[in-house]
Design an enzyme around this catalytic site. Structure first.
Site, PDB file in Angstrom:
ATOM      1  N   ASN A 176     -31.318  12.720 -92.347  1.00 44.09           N
ATOM      2  CA  ASN A 176     -31.467  13.791 -91.080  1.00 44.09           C
ATOM      3  C   ASN A 176     -30.729  13.012 -90.055  1.00 44.09           C
ATOM      4  OD1 ASN A 176     -32.743  16.051 -89.734  1.00 44.09           O
ATOM      5  ND2 ASN A 176     -33.494  14.215 -88.426  1.00 44.09           N
ATOM      6  N   TYR A 180     -32.525  11.760 -80.346  1.00 44.89           N
ATOM      7  CA  TYR A 180     -34.156  11.131 -79.582  1.00 44.89           C
ATOM      8  C   TYR A 180     -33.689  10.181 -78.741  1.00 44.89           C
ATOM      9  CZ  TYR A 180     -35.141  13.343 -84.440  1.00 44.89           C
ATOM     10  OH  TYR A 180     -35.034  13.787 -85.469  1.00 44.89           O
ATOM     11  N   ARG A 181     -34.116  10.067 -77.652  1.00 47.08           N
ATOM     12  CA  ARG A 181     -34.056   9.240 -76.581  1.00 47.08           C
ATOM     13  C   ARG A 181     -34.659   7.750 -77.027  1.00 47.08           C
ATOM     14  NH1 ARG A 181     -37.835  11.648 -72.897  1.00 47.08           N
ATOM     15  NH2 ARG A 181     -40.142  10.327 -73.408  1.00 47.08           N
ATOM     16  N   TRP A 194     -39.069  10.324 -81.362  1.00 51.01           N
ATOM     17  CA  TRP A 194     -38.998  11.608 -81.858  1.00 51.01           C
ATOM     18  C   TRP A 194     -40.378  12.157 -81.793  1.00 51.01           C
ATOM     19  CZ3 TRP A 194     -36.967   8.013 -86.433  1.00 51.01           C
ATOM     20  CH2 TRP A 194     -38.106   7.259 -86.896  1.00 51.01           C
ATOM     21  N   GLU A 242     -27.054  17.434 -91.220  1.00 49.41           N
ATOM     22  CA  GLU A 242     -26.397  17.551 -89.813  1.00 49.41           C
ATOM     23  C   GLU A 242     -24.945  17.221 -89.721  1.00 49.41           C
ATOM     24  OE1 GLU A 242     -29.328  16.492 -89.769  1.00 49.41           O
ATOM     25  OE2 GLU A 242     -30.534  17.588 -88.139  1.00 49.41           O
ATOM     26  N   ASP A 291     -37.356  13.935 -66.984  1.00 50.33           N
ATOM     27  CA  ASP A 291     -36.779  14.652 -68.216  1.00 50.33           C
ATOM     28  C   ASP A 291     -36.225  15.983 -68.017  1.00 50.33           C
ATOM     29  OD1 ASP A 291     -36.632  15.222 -71.183  1.00 50.33           O
ATOM     30  OD2 ASP A 291     -38.577  14.120 -71.404  1.00 50.33           O
TER      31      ASP A 291
HETATM   32  C1  LIG Z   1     -29.785  14.852 -74.464  1.00 46.65           C
HETATM   33  C2  LIG Z   1     -30.757  15.246 -75.378  1.00 46.65           C
HETATM   34  C3  LIG Z   1     -31.955  14.500 -75.575  1.00 46.65           C
HETATM   35  C4  LIG Z   1     -33.058  14.824 -76.321  1.00 46.65           C
HETATM   36  N1  LIG Z   1     -34.018  13.947 -76.575  1.00 46.65           N
HETATM   37  C5  LIG Z   1     -34.934  14.198 -77.246  1.00 46.65           C
HETATM   38  C6  LIG Z   1     -36.111  13.309 -77.675  1.00 46.65           C
HETATM   39  O1  LIG Z   1     -36.219  12.132 -77.006  1.00 46.65           O
HETATM   40  N2  LIG Z   1     -36.941  13.408 -78.450  1.00 46.65           N
HETATM   41  C7  LIG Z   1     -37.027  14.758 -79.062  1.00 46.65           C
HETATM   42  O2  LIG Z   1     -37.929  14.704 -80.123  1.00 46.65           O
HETATM   43  N3  LIG Z   1     -35.928  15.676 -79.134  1.00 46.65           N
HETATM   44  C8  LIG Z   1     -35.086  15.158 -78.257  1.00 46.65           C
HETATM   45  N4  LIG Z   1     -33.883  16.277 -78.022  1.00 46.65           N
HETATM   46  C9  LIG Z   1     -33.883  17.267 -78.784  1.00 46.65           C
HETATM   47  C10 LIG Z   1     -33.488  17.249 -80.206  1.00 46.65           C
HETATM   48  O3  LIG Z   1     -32.216  16.525 -80.442  1.00 46.65           O
HETATM   49  C11 LIG Z   1     -33.403  18.550 -81.108  1.00 46.65           C
HETATM   50  O4  LIG Z   1     -34.808  19.063 -81.038  1.00 46.65           O
HETATM   51  C12 LIG Z   1     -32.978  18.187 -82.610  1.00 46.65           C
HETATM   52  O5  LIG Z   1     -32.592  19.400 -83.147  1.00 46.65           O
HETATM   53  C13 LIG Z   1     -33.797  17.213 -83.329  1.00 46.65           C
HETATM   54  O6  LIG Z   1     -33.180  17.032 -84.630  1.00 46.65           O
HETATM   55  P1  LIG Z   1     -34.138  17.288 -86.043  1.00 46.65           P
HETATM   56  O7  LIG Z   1     -34.372  18.840 -86.086  1.00 46.65           O
HETATM   57  O8  LIG Z   1     -33.213  16.938 -87.119  1.00 46.65           O
HETATM   58  O9  LIG Z   1     -35.503  16.600 -85.775  1.00 46.65           O
HETATM   59  C14 LIG Z   1     -32.939  15.803 -77.089  1.00 46.65           C
HETATM   60  C15 LIG Z   1     -31.776  16.577 -77.004  1.00 46.65           C
HETATM   61  C16 LIG Z   1     -30.690  16.718 -76.060  1.00 46.65           C
HETATM   62  C17 LIG Z   1     -29.518  17.416 -75.993  1.00 46.65           C
HETATM   63 MN   LIG Z   2     -32.521  17.976 -88.858  1.00 45.80          MN
END
Ligand SMILES: Cc1cc2nc3c(=O)[nH]c(=O)nc-3n(C[C@H](O)[C@H](O)[C@H](O)COP(=O)(O)O)c2cc1C
Ligand SMILES: [Mn+2]
Length: 490
Positions: A176, A180-181, A194, A242, A291
């Protein structure tokens, strides 16, 4: 041809007049974010004006340049996907979906080239990559070499805001990648934000069930070619890689290289790679963080990422983004997601005509959906469908309108929706998972959602009064007046 890497994209942006270089020294602590905020948000609020991407060549306290607002316009999102219109990406996705269940032998034969094409997008393992030009291990590992931003005054610290976080499902071994920041605690420790419904968090939980005292390998890539970078934020199903999707988007496989210190792979073209692990029994306070809601997300307990190795190019570009009151750079990324995934929604729910997520709704707070209504209760069926569709489950308010309402024209939506609603009758509440960032929900991650049925009401829905016609001038009169216009002296 796909962009080789981030720096090739930077070159293209510069050629297109979409990038500004700042040669003055500017502090990544608050100053760069304030400059970015003024470019991304204030410029974007003026009609016909969007701010450029910015390369800060001399961030204070670091030897490395910082790139921000890279994707902060529709034009740059199109450039990232190498299309003139985002609908072209949608069209390619539709092409694949249409052939998903071929009926006859001829359909099967027709599909072969497409499947072959899909096969060519699988990530490819390579022996070496530019991301390994410099390798730091042991006491040499120092995150603070990079110009990591502190974005807002009350932030809990500096945050890596644009990371691609790589993990493996401990059961299936599938990869995956999520964005996630990561809050920097010290030179070799960060938070791992996450959120509970995200795939990285699921990997963490599954591994912890097996061995609560163990750890999982985690690697992080910062700054890859645009499609690969953006794939980290895409709302695609669990266990769909991805990196495969990125290969599809860039029409060329993503080249992956093995990490030095764990068994993960990362894009070979990355500017910077952080390798390490997350302990399954360790949590630490993360946040607050200014945020993309325009408010600080509160402190919370999140896992901790321990760095064992940093690899990077000789002259790495540190890619980052600033979030804050909308619209900022992330709005354009979200808008692209909305456009690109519309065919996926339509494929499952063909009655969906169009959707819009206004910037002020920050994605999860508001979705406007136009449908071709076919049967009683159809609007409510679509609300329930959206609340069970991947990350659209977070949508706090859904407004369903008939397909003759232009969902992208918000004043038309407000006008027609308000006219179409009997509030007590047309509002539907539901309970379920909500976005972690929803600070108004009764509990973190759990709360209510609301749907508004703003479609015309039908007799078969118990509406027995006549529904009025919308006022429109007839075409013949409009044409006569158009011809007369010059003579009117107006
Ligand atoms: C700039 C940016 C920062 C993000 N930060 C977070 C974060 O800190 N935690 C989180 O859970 N999702 C965050 N997201 C959203 C996730 O990247 C998004 O939900 C993504 O689909 C998660 O991947 P996954 O579905 O494989 O878990 C962020 C998105 C962007 C564009
Ligand atoms: Mn995913």
């Amino acid at each position: 041809m796909a962009y080789r890497d981030l720096r090739e994209f930077v070159k293209e942006l510069e050629k297109a007049g979409e990038l500004k270089r700042v040669r003055a020294e500017v502090d990544p602590v608050l100053e760069i974010p304030e400059v970015t905020q003024r470019i991304a948000r204030d410029a974007n609020r003026k009609p016909n004006s969007v701010g450029p991407a910015v390369l800060f060549e001399k961030p204070k306290g670091s030897r490395y340049p910082l790139l921000v607002n890279t994707f902060g316009s529709v034009k740059r999102m199109c450039m990232a996907f190498e299309v003139d219109e985002l609908d072209e990406v949608a069209g390619r996705i539709r092409g694949f979906l249409d052939t998903k269940s071929p009926q006859g032998i001829f359909d099967k034969i027709k599909m072969l080239p497409k499947l072959a094409e899909l096969g060519t997008f699988f990530p490819k393992s390579v022996k070496d990559g530019e991301c390994k030009e410099v390798i730091h291990k042991g006491s040499d590992v120092n995150l603070l070499d990079f110009p990591i931003l502190k974005c807002w005054p009350l932030d809990g610290g500096r945050f890596i805001t644009f990371p691609l976080v790589f993990t493996k499902n401990p059961e299936s071994g599938k990869r995956n990648v999520g964005m996630y920041r990561m809050q920097v605690y010290d030179q070799r420790t960060t938070g791992m934000h996450w959120q509970t419904q995200k795939h990285g968090a699921e990997h963490f939980r599954r591994a912890r069930e097996k061995n609560p005292e163990g750890r999982i390998p985690v690697s992080v890539a910062i700054g890859s070619d645009p499609a690969t970078t953006l794939s980290g934020m895409l709302p695609i199903p669990p266990d769909l890689d991805e990196m495969m999707f990125a290969g599809f988007l860039r029409k060329q496989p993503v080249e992956m290289v093995a990490c030095e210190t764990n068994d993960l792979e990362v894009p070979a073209n990355a500017e910077i790679v952080l390798e390490g692990y997350v302990n399954l029994n360790e949590m630490r306070t993360e946040g607050p963080f200014g945020d993309h809601t325009g408010f600080y997300s509160l402190e919370g307990d999140y896992p901790v990422f321990h760095l064992e190795c940093i690899t990077h190019r000789k002259d790495p570009i540190y890619l980052t983004t600033v979030v804050g009151p909308p619209p900022q750079e992330d709005f354009y990324m979200g808008y692209a997601v909305e456009r690109v995934f519309l065919p996926v929604m339509k494929m499952q729910y063909p009655e969906i005509f169009d959707v819009a997520m206004p910037a002020e709704g920050i994605f999860h707070n508001l979705m406007i959906v136009a449908i071709r209504k076919s049967y009683p209760g159809h609007a409510r069926k679509i609300m329930n469908a959206i609340w069970s569709l991947g990350q659209a489950m977070f949508t706090k308010m859904i407004v369903v309108v008939d397909h003759d309402v232009d969902v992208h024209n918000y004043s038309e939506v407000v006008w027609k929706a308000l006219c179409a609603v009997d509030p007590e009758r047309d509002v539907q509440f539901s309970l379920g998972p909500v976005d972690t960032l929803d600070h108004a929900a009764r509990m973190q991650d759990y709360g209510s959602k609301m749907g508004i049925d703003a479609t015309r009401k039908w007799a078969t829905e118990g509406f027995t009064r006549p529904w009025p016609e919308e006022i429109l001038m007839d075409e013949a009169t409009k044409k006569r007046v158009a011809d007369l216009w010059k003579t009117l002296g107006i």
